[in-house]
Motif scaffolding. Structure first.
Motif, PDB file in Angstrom:
ATOM      1  N   GLN A   1      40.465  41.042  43.293  1.00 45.79           N
ATOM      2  CA  GLN A   1      39.798  40.074  44.152  1.00 45.79           C
ATOM      3  C   GLN A   1      38.294  40.274  44.183  1.00 45.79           C
ATOM      4  N   ASN A   2      37.600  39.193  44.496  1.00 47.97           N
ATOM      5  CA  ASN A   2      36.151  39.260  44.628  1.00 47.97           C
ATOM      6  C   ASN A   2      35.806  39.948  45.951  1.00 47.97           C
ATOM      7  N   ASP A   3      34.964  40.979  45.862  1.00 54.92           N
ATOM      8  CA  ASP A   3      34.596  41.726  47.064  1.00 54.92           C
ATOM      9  C   ASP A   3      33.256  41.217  47.610  1.00 54.92           C
ATOM     10  N   GLY A   4      33.034  39.918  47.504  1.00 57.84           N
ATOM     11  CA  GLY A   4      31.824  39.331  48.077  1.00 57.84           C
ATOM     12  C   GLY A   4      30.647  39.223  47.111  1.00 57.84           C
ATOM     13  N   PHE A   5      30.908  39.310  45.807  1.00 62.86           N
ATOM     14  CA  PHE A   5      29.825  39.171  44.825  1.00 62.86           C
ATOM     15  C   PHE A   5      29.698  37.694  44.449  1.00 62.86           C
TER      16      PHE A   5
END
Lengths: 429, 76
Positions: A399-403
């Motif tokens: 999952q994308n960790d906020g990038f």
């Protein structure tokens, strides 16, 4: 496989173990004192890694509650593994980690190094026996060798029963020394991946490649401590609680993984070899329940893990064995795993930003959840032998960790899901 | 952050140790019929566990818990 052949193998193994221990082999009686477990697992990810693993373990009963455990594991791995570099809307070229040869990655596709293969052989042995009334002790070791990796380890444990053996407290210690010697040597931290096509000739390329290499091999030492508490709750319920501590010191960078350096439009300017800290302290709490429910058996466990890389994870595991007849059982299995990203995980780096101390784009230490759904079918055969089959689907969802993916990366799947199928056959005799 | 986690672990360990000391828990030796069954062993499928641990060790960022976390293979 022929049962007769297996019996012959088991006789031969028992005899061999006795030869090692300097005891006379009496196959007829000795076979009764040895229990063998064998299993073959096939693991296959869609378009990525395939692996096969075979295990044979033997447990010899030497009387007076003394046991010798021997194990042999052989596994082979082949296929493509994500490099950590990002996909691009055009064809990209990569140099193999060894520095020899290159491969191309199609537009929009996650870069995978498809020449990955390895074979590993592991041997382990342990001895366990009572030490005094209510005390048990064990000691053992392992040796594991693959083409570019060697691991040697020792372990020991001490357990004490209390309260009419309803409570057991245990302490286990393990120490392992690993050596990694990757093909082409170990790259210096954030060394660039060079491309032969950027050099005039082989010699100048080789000289530049050699300059990116630090050393031929490196080591890692791991100390494990495990404190366990086992408690019988009632006639149908057994519980275990473990706290474990693991301290690893040494080379923990993946020598084959890259991090892409991009410009403001998301275009890759360069790929650098990743760099991870050389220390990691992990803690975990593990809680397991074994429950007997109206003739069925439930194994339910939960693990919470945290470490100083700031990776934390939750794991829930359920296995429910349901007898189908006198001899057959079916066991649905479900596992859910969720992890946060290590603090130095980043899917890419910007060329305008200074190099961090550590960085890795390996999705396995990024934010992710996974689940495994499977079933096991087993049957008891004559003389207590058991045959079982297990099949499972393993799904990884990075999952994308906020990038925020800039420019061309916005249209690229940076967090590709991985699906694997596992099939296993086991035979105990 | 770290301290809170250690404290949490401590509290859970304390609660469980109190649980263990409670004399109403447990069974008499002659009540171990079910507990003695192979299916009730904590590690009732050791090879399955070993294979699973190896796969998850090489595919995820965590390891250990049931047994040791460390070393053993390159597993890339």
């Amino acid at each position: 496989m022929q049962l007769k052949q297996l019996a012959n193998i088991s006789a031969a193994l028992a005899a061999a173990s006795c030869a090692v221990l300097g005891q006379p082999a009496e196959a007829g009686t000795l076979l009764d004192d040895w229990q063998f477990n064998s299993a073959i697992l096939l693991y296959n990810e869609t378009d990525r890694v395939s692996a096969g693993e075979g295990i044979l373990t033997a447990r010899g009963d030497f009387g007076d509650d003394k046991y010798l455990n021997l194990g042999l594991v052989v596994d082979a791995l082949t296929g493509a593994s994500a490099t950590g570099a990002v996909g691009q809307p055009y064809v990209q070229s990569f140099t193999r980690p060894s520095g020899r040869g290159s491969y191309d990655v199609a537009p929009g596709v996650t870069p995978l190094d498809d020449t990955f293969h390895d074979t590993r052989v592991q041997l382990d042995a342990s001895w366990e026996q009572p030490l005094a009334p209510d005390w048990r002790v064990s000691g053992g070791g392992h040796l594991s060798k693959e083409y570019d990796y060697l691991s040697m380890g020792l372990n020991g444990s001490l357990a004490r029963d209390f309260n009419q053996k309803n409570t057991t407290v245990s302490l286990a210690l393990g120490y392992s020394h690993d050596t990694i010697s990757p093909e082409g040597g170990i790259a210096a931290a954030f060394a660039p991946m060079l491309l032969r096509s950027n050099f005039a000739d082989d010699n100048s390329y080789q000289a530049a490649f050699d300059a990116t290499r630090d050393r031929a091999d490196d080591t890692k030492d791991t100390l494990d401590v495990l404190l366990g508490l086992t408690q019988v709750i009632n006639r149908d319920w057994l519980m275990q609680f473990n706290y474990s501590f693991s301290l690893a010191d040494g080379y923990m960078t993946d020598p084959f993984k890259l991090v892409s350096v991009i410009n403001a439009n998301g275009e890759v300017q360069q790929n650098l070899f990743e760099n991870r800290p050389d220390q990691r302290t992990k803690h975990s709490l593990y809680w397991q329940n074994k429950l007997h429910l109206r003739g069925s058996y439930l194994d339910a466990s939960y693990r919470y893990m945290w470490d100083d890389w700031e990776l934390t994870s939750h794991t829930a595991d359920l296995k429910w064995r349901l007898p189908m007849s006198d001899s057959w059982y079916v066991e649905p299995q479900f596992r859910y795993y969720q992890q946060s990203a290590a603090e130095f995980y980043q899917p890419f780096m910007f060329e305008t930003e200074p190099l961090p101390q550590f960085a890795s784009a390996d999705y396995r230490i990024g934010k992710m959840n996974t689940y495994t759904l499977g079933a096991k079918f087993g049957t008891k055969l004559a003389q207590g032998n058991e045959l079982s089959f297990r099949i499972a689907l393993y799904q990884q969802n990075p999952q994308n960790d906020g990038f925020t993916a800039p420019g061309v990366l916005a249209d690229i799947d940076l967090y590709e899901k991985v699906t694997a199928v596992m099939a296993q056959i086991s035979y105990s005799f | 952050m770290q301290l809170t986690k250690v404290m949490k672990a401590g509290v859970i360990a304390l609660v469980l140790s109190q649980l263990a000391a409670c004399s109403s828990l447990g069974v008499k030796p002659w009540q171990r019929d079910t507990l003695a069954k192979e299916e009730m062993a904590l590690n009732s499928a050791p090879l399955d566990n070993r294979l699973d641990d190896h796969i998850y060790f090489s595919k995820e960022g965590s390891s250990g818990g049931r047994s040791f976390a460390g070393g053993g293979c390159g597993c890339n």
